[in-house]
Design a protein around this motif. Structure first.
Motif, PDB file in Angstrom:
ATOM      1  N   ALA A 120      45.968  -5.663  67.378  1.00 12.77           N
ATOM      2  CA  ALA A 120      46.454  -6.463  68.504  1.00 12.77           C
ATOM      3  C   ALA A 120      46.728  -7.905  68.093  1.00 12.77           C
ATOM      4  O   ALA A 120      47.611  -8.561  68.653  1.00 12.77           O
ATOM      5  N   LEU A 121      45.985  -8.395  67.099  1.00  9.30           N
ATOM      6  CA  LEU A 121      46.169  -9.769  66.639  1.00  9.30           C
ATOM      7  C   LEU A 121      47.485  -9.983  65.906  1.00  9.30           C
ATOM      8  O   LEU A 121      47.849 -11.122  65.609  1.00  9.30           O
ATOM      9  N   ARG A 122      48.194  -8.892  65.596  1.00  8.66           N
ATOM     10  CA  ARG A 122      49.489  -9.053  64.953  1.00  8.66           C
ATOM     11  C   ARG A 122      50.519  -9.646  65.906  1.00  8.66           C
ATOM     12  O   ARG A 122      51.542 -10.188  65.465  1.00  8.66           O
ATOM     13  N   ALA A 123      50.285  -9.543  67.191  1.00 12.11           N
ATOM     14  CA  ALA A 123      51.218 -10.091  68.185  1.00 12.11           C
ATOM     15  C   ALA A 123      51.087 -11.613  68.221  1.00 12.11           C
ATOM     16  O   ALA A 123      49.969 -12.141  68.261  1.00 12.11           O
ATOM     17  N   PRO A 124      52.197 -12.346  68.216  1.00 13.85           N
ATOM     18  CA  PRO A 124      52.125 -13.815  68.241  1.00 13.85           C
ATOM     19  C   PRO A 124      51.360 -14.356  69.448  1.00 13.85           C
ATOM     20  O   PRO A 124      50.685 -15.392  69.341  1.00 13.85           O
ATOM     21  N   ALA A 125      51.465 -13.686  70.591  1.00  9.76           N
ATOM     22  CA  ALA A 125      50.758 -14.157  71.787  1.00  9.76           C
ATOM     23  C   ALA A 125      49.252 -14.152  71.574  1.00  9.76           C
ATOM     24  O   ALA A 125      48.533 -14.935  72.213  1.00  9.76           O
ATOM     25  N   SER A 126      48.755 -13.290  70.678  1.00  7.42           N
ATOM     26  CA  SER A 126      47.324 -13.213  70.409  1.00  7.42           C
ATOM     27  C   SER A 126      46.894 -14.133  69.276  1.00  7.42           C
ATOM     28  O   SER A 126      45.849 -14.777  69.357  1.00  7.42           O
ATOM     29  N   PHE A 166      55.806 -17.458  73.369  1.00 10.05           N
ATOM     30  CA  PHE A 166      55.383 -16.061  73.244  1.00 10.05           C
ATOM     31  C   PHE A 166      54.486 -15.634  74.398  1.00 10.05           C
ATOM     32  O   PHE A 166      54.466 -14.443  74.749  1.00 10.05           O
ATOM     33  N   HIS A 167      53.773 -16.558  75.006  1.00 11.82           N
ATOM     34  CA  HIS A 167      53.028 -16.201  76.212  1.00 11.82           C
ATOM     35  C   HIS A 167      53.997 -15.944  77.361  1.00 11.82           C
ATOM     36  O   HIS A 167      53.771 -15.055  78.189  1.00 11.82           O
ATOM     37  N   LEU A 168      55.070 -16.696  77.405  1.00 13.20           N
ATOM     38  CA  LEU A 168      56.090 -16.439  78.423  1.00 13.20           C
ATOM     39  C   LEU A 168      56.725 -15.069  78.225  1.00 13.20           C
ATOM     40  O   LEU A 168      57.032 -14.360  79.199  1.00 13.20           O
ATOM     41  N   GLN A 169      56.882 -14.654  76.972  1.00  9.98           N
ATOM     42  CA  GLN A 169      57.480 -13.361  76.673  1.00  9.98           C
ATOM     43  C   GLN A 169      56.601 -12.187  77.118  1.00  9.98           C
ATOM     44  O   GLN A 169      57.094 -11.062  77.277  1.00  9.98           O
TER      45      GLN A 169
END
Length: 439
Positions: free
Chosen positions: A72-78, A370-373
């Motif tokens: 899950a940490l691979r996602a930029p939002a994380s 990325f949080h907006l995405q």
């Protein structure tokens, strides 16, 4: 005898029982309950929020399946919130102030550690709505108390405002605006499904929030994000013709409220007047600098000082915690409000750029993006997250709301919980569609 021996061997020991606790129903219930308690405490207490979230971190860590979490940490939002926190720690190595002051500069960023954990947990939990309802219920209670203290003309402190029973009017406006826009699509849904009683009840509460912001107390920042959120709501939930009618009606209502609310007229008038009073901070202590200081005048002065400081170290900044030393130097030899020592330039971008330069700003804006995405889908959780990110971004033009305790935790809890809920809904929807294709 052999059966007893086998049973005793098969019986789990104390270490095994302790190891199984994090997967028990009670433990998992606590993992969902503590963020809800933190959200319910947010309008009332900073200490309670801190305690509940620290306890939650202790509860959630043993439940993590690390392989899934690392994926899950691979996602930029994380991972970007963790990059931001790592940058704050790295900035201690080139800070121009003491390490003690630098650690104080890390503290406002440390809350971002909870974002990837919340995203991970609430993608797997079915109780994300507990956090949202707890915050809404707490704000409804605060709104009722606000009206009571307003009509009773009771003030929490000698310099406070009637109608602001706890904390301050900036935090209260932030909460009420958030609840107002979160409730708006709920009301549309209830009305469309014929639930008249609930529709009127939610509409009454929403109007309570709105009129409190217009007649009791509101922040200047709300003048910026309120129309933007109105337009977002109209675009997202109404067709073009209805959206135009809605925005025209909103403009008429706002104009009528402005004419009928002495408080709002005074607030708008003072805002315009304050920006006309723009004095340089280089004044002697023998002059009437205190009389010349206004809220917006001070903000503009802080911005000038910040820009000058950023130009001296534009790439990597002056290091973590350097804002205190900067504004301490600027306050020397000045009197009145000009002599106050602050850490906050009242702009999130400037606050970050002073400490970590352009590098910090790239991380900040990438995280916002990325949080907006996370909230592009047409889901109720996505709408909540969208409102939270947009409100935080716009309010951070005139404040440092990501680093402020109250607004920062609203952002962390909101993005983490709503983002996890949205990801869970998308995953379940994708699984259902895959099963339908197989059938």
């Amino acid at each position: 005898m052999s059966e007893l021996t086998a049973a005793s061997i098969a019986r789990p020991g104390i270490p095994a029982l302790i190891g199984a606790w994090p997967q028990s129903r009670f433990w998992l219930l606590c993992a969902d309950l503590y963020p809800a308690l933190a959200a319910a405490s947010l309008p009332w207490s900073t200490t309670a929020v801190s305690v509940f979230m620290v306890v939650w971190l202790l509860v959630i860590v043993p439940t993590i399946r690390w392989q899934a979490f690392l994926e899950a940490l691979r996602a930029p939002a994380s991972y970007l919130p963790l990059v931001f926190l790592a940058l704050a720690f790295a900035g201690l190595s080139w800070t121009e102030d003491s390490w003690a002051t630098g650690i104080q500069g890390v503290a406002p960023v440390s809350k971002l550690l909870a974002v990837p954990l919340l995203l991970y947990h609430y993608e797997r939990s079915e109780r994300g709505h507990w956090v949202l309802f707890a915050f809404l219920a707490a704000c409804v209670l605060l709104m009722g108390l606000s009206w009571v203290t307003y009509f009773a003309d009771w003030k929490a402190s000698p310099g406070g405002l009637a109608g602001v029973p706890v904390r301050n009017y900036i935090d209260q406006s932030h909460e009420f605006a958030l609840c107002l826009f979160v409730m708006a699509p709920l009301i549309l849904s209830l009305a469309a499904n014929g639930h008249r009683a609930w529709t009127f009840a939610f509409a009454a509460v929403m109007l309570g929030f709105y009129f409190d912001m217009r007649f009791v107390a509101t922040s200047r920042t709300a003048f910026l994000y309120f129309p933007v959120l109105l337009i977002l709501f109209a675009v997202k939930y109404l067709n073009r013709r209805h959206a135009i009618y809605f925005l025209m009606l909103a403009a008429v209502v706002e104009s009528g409220v402005l004419l009928s609310s002495p408080y709002l007229r005074d607030r708008v008038g003072r805002t315009v007047q304050d920006y006309r009073v723009d004095r340089d901070t280089n004044v002697d202590r023998d002059t009437n600098a205190a009389a010349a200081a206004t809220s917006n005048g001070l903000r503009l002065a802080y911005w000038r000082v910040s820009i000058r400081s950023i130009s001296e170290a534009p790439v990597f900044g002056h290091g973590t915690g350097s804002t205190q030393q900067l504004f301490s130097r600027e306050a020397e030899g000045k009197s009145g409000e000009w002599g106050n020592i602050v850490r906050n330039p009242h702009n999130q971008t400037l606050y970050v750029a002073i400490q970590w330069g352009v590098l910090g700003c790239l991380v900040l804006y990438a995280m916002w993006y990325f949080h907006l995405q996370l909230f592009r889908e047409s889901l109720f959780a996505s709408w909540i997250g969208l409102v939270i990110v947009v409100q935080n971004f716009i309010s951070s033009l005139l404040n440092s709301h990501l680093f402020d305790f109250h607004e920062g935790w609203v952002y962390v809890l909101g993005v983490g919980v709503a983002g996890g809920m949205a990801a869970r809904a998308q995953r379940l929807s994708g699984s259902a569609q895959a099963r339908n294709r197989q059938v």
